[in-house]
Design a protein around this motif. Structure first.
Motif, PDB file in Angstrom:
ATOM      1  N   ARG A  68      -9.924  -2.397 -12.216  1.00 56.89           N
ATOM      2  CA  ARG A  68     -10.635  -3.501 -10.979  1.00 56.89           C
ATOM      3  C   ARG A  68     -10.346  -4.810 -11.532  1.00 56.89           C
ATOM      4  N   ARG A  69      -9.741  -5.658 -10.701  1.00 60.58           N
ATOM      5  CA  ARG A  69      -9.943  -7.112 -11.197  1.00 60.58           C
ATOM      6  C   ARG A  69     -10.700  -8.091 -10.018  1.00 60.58           C
ATOM      7  N   PHE A  70     -11.050  -9.053 -10.682  1.00 59.82           N
ATOM      8  CA  PHE A  70     -11.972  -9.889  -9.896  1.00 59.82           C
ATOM      9  C   PHE A  70     -11.620 -11.511 -10.686  1.00 59.82           C
ATOM     10  N   GLY A  71     -11.831 -12.254  -9.662  1.00 57.15           N
ATOM     11  CA  GLY A  71     -11.256 -13.646 -10.057  1.00 57.15           C
ATOM     12  C   GLY A  71     -10.361 -14.211  -8.959  1.00 57.15           C
ATOM     13  N   SER A  72      -9.329 -14.805  -9.837  1.00 57.72           N
ATOM     14  CA  SER A  72      -8.221 -15.647  -8.923  1.00 57.72           C
ATOM     15  C   SER A  72      -7.348 -14.242  -8.397  1.00 57.72           C
ATOM     16  N   ALA A  73      -7.263 -13.165  -9.133  1.00 59.23           N
ATOM     17  CA  ALA A  73      -6.530 -12.015  -8.378  1.00 59.23           C
ATOM     18  C   ALA A  73      -7.666 -11.080  -8.199  1.00 59.23           C
ATOM     19  N   LYS A  74      -7.876 -10.315  -7.079  1.00 59.20           N
ATOM     20  CA  LYS A  74      -8.547  -9.044  -6.940  1.00 59.20           C
ATOM     21  C   LYS A  74      -7.921  -7.870  -6.564  1.00 59.20           C
ATOM     22  N   ALA A  75      -8.118  -6.815  -7.178  1.00 56.38           N
ATOM     23  CA  ALA A  75      -7.673  -5.573  -6.994  1.00 56.38           C
ATOM     24  C   ALA A  75      -8.265  -4.349  -7.494  1.00 56.38           C
ATOM     25  N   ASP A  76      -8.120  -3.345  -6.736  1.00 55.91           N
ATOM     26  CA  ASP A  76      -8.964  -2.134  -7.163  1.00 55.91           C
ATOM     27  C   ASP A  76      -7.934  -1.047  -6.966  1.00 55.91           C
ATOM     28  N   MET A  77      -7.458  -0.574  -8.022  1.00 55.77           N
ATOM     29  CA  MET A  77      -6.227   0.377  -8.356  1.00 55.77           C
ATOM     30  C   MET A  77      -6.862   1.561  -8.697  1.00 55.77           C
ATOM     31  N   ILE A  78      -6.374   2.713  -8.186  1.00 56.85           N
ATOM     32  CA  ILE A  78      -6.773   3.926  -8.560  1.00 56.85           C
ATOM     33  C   ILE A  78      -5.708   4.914  -9.057  1.00 56.85           C
ATOM     34  N   PHE A  79      -5.477   5.305 -10.417  1.00 56.12           N
ATOM     35  CA  PHE A  79      -4.264   6.172 -10.735  1.00 56.12           C
ATOM     36  C   PHE A  79      -5.068   7.491 -10.824  1.00 56.12           C
ATOM     37  N   GLU A  80      -4.522   8.481 -10.125  1.00 57.62           N
ATOM     38  CA  GLU A  80      -4.926   9.864 -10.273  1.00 57.62           C
ATOM     39  C   GLU A  80      -3.653  10.725 -10.081  1.00 57.62           C
ATOM     40  N   LYS A  81      -3.131  11.858 -10.952  1.00 57.22           N
ATOM     41  CA  LYS A  81      -2.078  12.395 -11.204  1.00 57.22           C
ATOM     42  C   LYS A  81      -1.794  13.147  -9.729  1.00 57.22           C
ATOM     43  N   GLY A  82      -0.700  12.827  -9.303  1.00 57.43           N
ATOM     44  CA  GLY A  82      -0.248  13.386  -8.089  1.00 57.43           C
ATOM     45  C   GLY A  82      -0.662  12.766  -6.647  1.00 57.43           C
TER      46      GLY A  82
END
Length: 141
Positions: A68-82
């Motif tokens: 998760r990124r907060f601030g000037s760039a915001k993202a919520d990336m989930i990595f789960e095999k397959g």
């Protein structure tokens, strides 16, 4: 208990033509465990292109990592095999929609040191462009 750690990230991106781009970041961060999950928090730098953002890695077992990124760039990336997850990446230039498909994930945690090694191989498909194969090698010590 929170501990100061060094976070080293090597990100490799390969496009459809096979052209490779590698970025390496070394920074200080904070490590802690909460509710059976491991967390690492660090500030992004100008080198990553996300200066002014804070990133949180949440390691949920051996097969799931959330960034998760907060601030000037915001993202919520989930990595789960397959699995494939759709997400938005908010930048100062606008919102980028993308799909992330995780092909491989490897997590090694030595809690008492602390020492963590993550390797995530994933494909990103950004709406309206070719997809890229990516590898994140993250070491925390």
């Amino acid at each position: 208990m929170k501990q100061q750690v060094q976070v080293k990230i090597i990100g490799t991106q390969k496009d459809a033509q096979g052209e490779e781009n590698v970025i390496e970041l070394v920074t200080e961060g904070t490590f802690f465990k909460k509710n059976g999950k491991y967390y690492v928090i660090y500030e992004e730098t100008e080198l990553s292109g996300m200066e002014g953002s804070t990133t949180t890695l949440k390691i949920d077992g051996e097969d799931r990592v959330n960034i998760r990124r907060f601030g000037s760039a915001k993202a919520d990336m989930i990595f789960e095999k397959g699995k494939t997850y759709s997400t938005g990446y908010e930048t100062p230039y606008g919102l980028v929609e993308m799909n992330i498909t995780t092909h491989r994930i490897s997590v090694s945690v030595k809690e008492d040191v602390p020492e963590i090694f993550l390797k995530i191989q994933y494909r990103i498909k950004v709406m309206g462009s070719e997809d890229t194969m990516n590898i994140l090698d993250i070491s925390i010590s």
